[in-house]
Design an enzyme around this catalytic site. Structure first.
Site, short mmCIF file in Angstrom:
data_model
loop_
_atom_site.label_atom_id
_atom_site.label_comp_id
_atom_site.label_asym_id
_atom_site.label_seq_id
_atom_site.Cartn_x
_atom_site.Cartn_y
_atom_site.Cartn_z
N ASN A 130 37.34 69.45 19.40
CA ASN A 130 37.81 69.97 20.69
C ASN A 130 39.10 69.25 21.04
OD1 ASN A 130 38.32 70.34 23.42
ND2 ASN A 130 36.29 69.69 24.11
N ARG A 132 50.68 69.06 34.89
CA ARG A 132 51.12 70.43 35.22
C ARG A 132 51.07 70.67 36.72
NH1 ARG A 132 46.93 72.98 31.10
NH2 ARG A 132 46.55 70.81 30.54
C1 LIG Z 1 43.30 74.71 28.96
C2 LIG Z 1 43.51 73.28 29.30
O1 LIG Z 1 44.20 72.98 30.23
O2 LIG Z 1 42.87 72.38 28.53
P1 LIG Z 1 42.85 70.77 28.71
O3 LIG Z 1 42.19 70.51 30.02
O4 LIG Z 1 42.04 70.29 27.55
O5 LIG Z 1 44.25 70.32 28.72
MG LIG Z 2 39.08 69.19 27.95
#
Ligand SMILES: CC(=O)OP(=O)(O)O
Ligand SMILES: [Mg+2]
Ligand SMILES: Nc1ncnc2c1ncn2[C@@H]1O[C@H](COP(=O)(O)OP(=O)(O)O)[C@@H](O)[C@H]1O
Length: 398
Positions: free
Chosen positions: A7, A242
């Site tokens: 993962n 983000r």
């Molecule tokens: C889709 C996503 O943001 O995954 P992660 O939280 O693992 O960065």
């Molecule tokens: Mg994750």
């Protein structure tokens, strides 16, 4: 049969080796803080009801390097769990973006790899590292079946008024522009656990996944009906690096008046924003430390983070026409009790009442942290994307 699950997230790799169909984890582990200072591997081996933990601290600059070290731990040294690569029958990979092509677990071949590559630009922090992990696993486990399980799959049930953007249909037909939604494997796993614990298949659930990436999903009758991430994993909640939702006018403004290129804008919104951009670190543990030192920016980052979640809870309460349970999960949702408290504060109008003692007492297993008089259950549920992926792999291959 041994199924290894990889993962790869934006900042970490989590992995587990399962004996299926016994659902028994032989070993599990994680590589954290990839590409930032203080990276480490924590590898746990389960043998004869005993758990041995190996911790390795070393700077790990990228996902490929991290995975190679993990694969060495599986097969070398006194805690090896496999003697040869052929012991692994299948490798299940988390792949974040599947576009509209993939609604379920998929056997990886050249065509599937090409589709994953095509989606690099839509999930720039994820699909490239997911792809790298597939390549490393193919080189190591040459005889194993490689299977992809997509984050987007669970959200294929979202109705059109929620998945379409209000732009002309041509953009949907020609450019596949729509909401896809992410973290589906996690939202599916925790909502199934919640439904089981509530004993009510038609429960109205809001699942809040707070990792490095963060998303929130409205779930009715076990199906996703809306979610905060959209075309790519950038919209919605404030995340580690983000921005989450931002008015697209900001992009036009920076291009027109500050000469920003597309690449600079992508870097800004994907890699330099969120907790990092506002508060100084992408890692919630660092943010907590900064706050304890009196850092006002870190405090503001948390305020934005919790406020945005609250706003989505209100919106999804409307979409679902009521809530039976909200779920907190993933790195921050499971470990940061102050975030859970900040989000649940002053939501009594919606019937959400947190029990502070239960919130403080949470110990890494499904727990209801709501007060006895709370109309809505507040559940903390450890996510297990690896287990969900292993199950889907097993079902596909059998
Ligand atoms: C889709 C996503 O943001 O995954 P992660 O939280 O693992 O960065
Ligand atoms: Mg994750
Ligand atoms: N004990 C903790 N307290 C607060 N936050 C934590 C703790 N442990 C982990 N986290 C947070 O969890 C985040 C990672 O969550 P995780 O679900 O592992 O992310 P991902 O899968 O997206 O890489 C880290 O950025 C960190 O901020």
């Amino acid at each position: 049969m041994n199924i290894l699950v990889i993962n790869s997230g934006s900042s970490s790799i989590k992995y587990q080796l399962f004996k299926m169909p016994l659902q028994q984890a032989v070993c599990s582990g994680l590589v954290e803080r990839i590409g930032i200072e203080g990276s480490f591997i924590k590898h746990s081996v389960f043998k004869n009801q005993e758990k041995t933990v190996i911790e390795i601290e070393a700077f790990i600059s990228n996902h490929g390097e991290g995975l190679k070290q993990v694969l060495a731990l599986l097969s070398e040294g006194e805690h090896a769990v496999i003697s040869k690569p052929e012991d692994v029958v299948a490798v299940g990979h988390r792949v974040v973006h599947g576009g509209e092509h993939f609604a379920g677990a998929t056997l990886i071949n050249d065509e599937v790899k090409q589709q994953i590559r095509k989606l690099f630009s839509l999930a720039p922090l994820h699909n490239p590292v997911n792809y790298k992990c597939i390549e490393v696993a193919e080189q190591t486990f040459t005889s194993a079946k490689q299977v992809a399980v997509f984050d987007t799959a669970f959200h294929q049930t979202i109705p059109r008024q929620a998945f379409r953007y209000a732009i002309p249909e041509w953009y949907y037909k020609e450019h596949s522009i729509r909401v896809y939604g992410f973290h589906g494997t996690s939202h599916k796993y925790v909502s199934e656990q919640a439904i089981h614990s509530l004993g009510k298949a038609d429960s109205k659930i809001i699942s809040i996944h707070l990792g490095n990436g963060c998303s929130i999903t409205a779930i009715k009758n076990g199906q996703s009906i809306d979610t905060s991430m959209g075309f790519g994993p950038l919209s919605g909640l404030v995340m580690g690096t983000r921005s989450g939702d931002i008015d697209p006018s900001v992009i036009f403004h920076l291009m027109e008046h500050a000469g920003y290129t597309l690449e600079q804008l992508s870097t800004l919104l994907n890699k330099q924003s969120g907790l990092l951009g506002v508060g100084g670190s992408s890692d919630m543990r660092d943010i907590r430390k900064l706050i304890s030192e009196g850092n006002e920016n870190a405090k503001l980052a948390i305020e934005l983070y919790a406020y945005r979640i609250k706003k989505f809870i209100g919106s999804y309460a409307a979409v679902l026409n009521g809530i039976d349970a909200i779920i907190f999960t993933a790195g921050v949702g499971e470990n940061d009790l102050e975030i859970r408290a900040a989000v649940c504060k002053e939501l009594s109008y919606l019937g959400i009442e947190l029990d502070e003692a239960k919130n403080k007492g949470y110990k890494q297993e499904l727990t209801d942290i709501s007060r006895a008089d709370s109309k809505v259950k507040i559940l903390v549920i450890p996510t297990n994307e690896e287990y969900e992926i292993a199950s889907q792999c097993f079902n596909l291959l059998n």
